[in-house]
Every structure is written in structure tokens, then in C-alpha cells.
Scaffold this motif. Sequence first.
Motif, PDB file in Angstrom:
ATOM      1  N   UNK A  50      22.656  30.401  36.743  1.00  0.00           N
ATOM      2  CA  UNK A  50      23.116  31.694  36.222  1.00  0.00           C
ATOM      3  C   UNK A  50      21.975  32.689  35.977  1.00  0.00           C
ATOM      4  N   UNK A  51      20.899  32.567  36.728  1.00  0.00           N
ATOM      5  CA  UNK A  51      19.771  33.482  36.532  1.00  0.00           C
ATOM      6  C   UNK A  51      20.073  34.886  37.055  1.00  0.00           C
ATOM      7  N   UNK A  52      21.111  35.009  37.880  1.00  0.00           N
ATOM      8  CA  UNK A  52      21.460  36.343  38.376  1.00  0.00           C
ATOM      9  C   UNK A  52      22.055  37.232  37.287  1.00  0.00           C
ATOM     10  N   UNK A  53      22.348  36.667  36.113  1.00  0.00           N
ATOM     11  CA  UNK A  53      22.895  37.510  35.041  1.00  0.00           C
ATOM     12  C   UNK A  53      21.881  38.551  34.575  1.00  0.00           C
ATOM     13  N   UNK A  54      20.598  38.270  34.703  1.00  0.00           N
ATOM     14  CA  UNK A  54      19.595  39.255  34.292  1.00  0.00           C
ATOM     15  C   UNK A  54      19.715  40.523  35.139  1.00  0.00           C
ATOM     16  N   UNK A  55      19.952  40.352  36.427  1.00  0.00           N
ATOM     17  CA  UNK A  55      20.133  41.516  37.297  1.00  0.00           C
ATOM     18  C   UNK A  55      21.466  42.202  37.023  1.00  0.00           C
TER      19      UNK A  55
END
Length: 332
Positions: A51-56
Motif C-alpha cells: 500500500x505504498x501508493x497511498x502516499x501518491x
Amino acid sequence: MKLFAKLLVFLLVFSSVVQAQNKADLRFNKKGEFKIVQFTDTHVNLSKNTNLNVYDIVADIMKAEKPDLVVLTGDIVTGENPKRGYERFENVFAKAGIPWVVTFGNHDSESNFPRQEVAELLQQFRWCLNNDTGETEGNSNFTLTVAGKKKENNALLYFMDSQEYSTLKPLVDGWGWFKHEQVDWYRKKSKEFTCLNNGTPMNALAFFHIPLPEYIQAWNNKINPPVGVRNEDECSPEINTGMFAAMLESGDVMGTFVGHDHINDYIGVHYGIALAYGRVTKVMKNPEEDPLAGGRVIVLTEEERKFDTWIRDMNGKKELECSWPASFSKTK
């Protein structure tokens, strides 16, 4: 004597407000608006690279909406020591120049990093306004006020820890609930701010993670139907300790905003109070069936008991636009 009592209440509330707002000055803009974006259930796990794409997603939605405050309503950094995950959030918000706060979910302290230590960590960040004063049960129960042109306390925001899991297992299963001490804390704060506002309840919103049991009645409201979807049963606690009743009796809270149930995003009303979900901010596994990742936008208007709200999804689309109370004002 009455003047002395009122002065004492003012000093107590003012000191707590100053302590909570020593990092940022929350104010209505020149148009008399204050915009909040709620993100929820990001479930970031850096050790597993999930879920690291939540930062973008968060950065893109903030760029589109330009909020005055961001609220993360629980299950934010999970499954590991959360320090690195929250440091990345701080970098995102610092780059945008936007203050942020966090309310805890049931997954936010499941590793070897206790809830109190997470609360202490958050308070170290320059742009995070969390203020765990230890006044009641749980961690990071606090208030912030939004100043207007004429009054320093023009709107009120509650942030509360809705706890984790039932403490009465195996007799009572399921999710945690607000402790009676927290309900009393809310009543006390509401009364203090009402006194400060010359006896009139302030226009307030409340943010936490686990939905109140009354969300079920809001969804089933036939006179004023909800706006949005309910793709799973409400995962509310089995025990009702009366937080909704306290809000109804106190008269300040216009709406509550939660997460927890990833594939619900509706806003409904129960006895006139708006009960709303945010939009899950992590990308779900079934994008064709589940709501597309995004955030809920809430816009307060200075000196008016109302707010506008909508969803901004990860692709930039604006969805489910409505207003409280105008969109929910039908009578029999």
C-alpha cells in the motif's frame, strides 16, 4: 461569581487550545471556508512494501483540493514499527504545507509499538497537530478550533480514540467502544466551549475510526436516504456507551466521520446528525466492485451551521456531492 466562573472556563479552554494549536493556526479563509480532507485505512506496511501508493494518492488529492487540514482516521501504518511510515506521511504534508492529525484505529498499535508511544511519536512531527493530553481513556483524544474573522473559536473539531477490540471477550466479541470516561470527557469539552460561545453550542465535527452503532439507523433512514454505498455490514461495537446520545443532547456536533469498513462510503443522518464514512485510501483488490481509493472532502462555512462534502477519487473524479443539512431535510 458568575463572571469568575465564566473567566475560569475561558482560561481552561484557552490554555488547552493554545497547547493543541502551537504548531499551526487553523482559520477560515478569505471566502469564509475551511476545507478538510479525510483519508482513512491506508494500511501502510513498509517492511512488506504494501500500500505504498497511498502516499501518491494522498499527495495528488491534496494538490487537487488544497485543504486547510488533513485527517487520517485510523489503520494508517500497520504491522510494524510505524516510525518510518509516519515519517513519510510527515514529508508529504510538509512538502504541501498542510497540517495533519491522526485518530487511532484497531490496527494502529498491534505490533510491539504501544498506542501511547505512537501518540508520542506523532506529537514530534512539525506538521502534525496531535495532542495527547491524557485527560481521558485512550490516546490522542483532543480538540482543535478554527478561527474566524470575528471570533477565535468559530468552529470546533473533536478527535477521539474509538479503541480497538472488545475488552469483554469471550462474552462480548467484536470491536472496541468509547469508554464512559470518554463520553464524560466529550460532554465536559462541549460544555466548556458552549460556555465560551455565550451559551450557544459551537458548530462542530467529530472524527474517529470505528462507526457508532447508530450508523445502521442512518443507513436505514427512509425519509432522508443516505448518499453513497454500503457494501458490507457496519462493523460497530456490540456495546453502546452513549456517545451519540451525548452528542445529540450537547447540540454541537453536526457530523461524525469514520473509516474501518473499507467498502462503505455513505453519509446519512440519524436524528439530524450526519453519520459519514470516509473513502478508503488504499487500493482495494476488487476495483470493479469496491469503491475506488480516494478521500472525503468536508467544507465548513464560517458562522453557518452547515457543511458541504464529496468524495475525490484517486483519478481526480468528484463523486457523491451533497450538503448537510440541505440534502437531508425532508420531513414527513
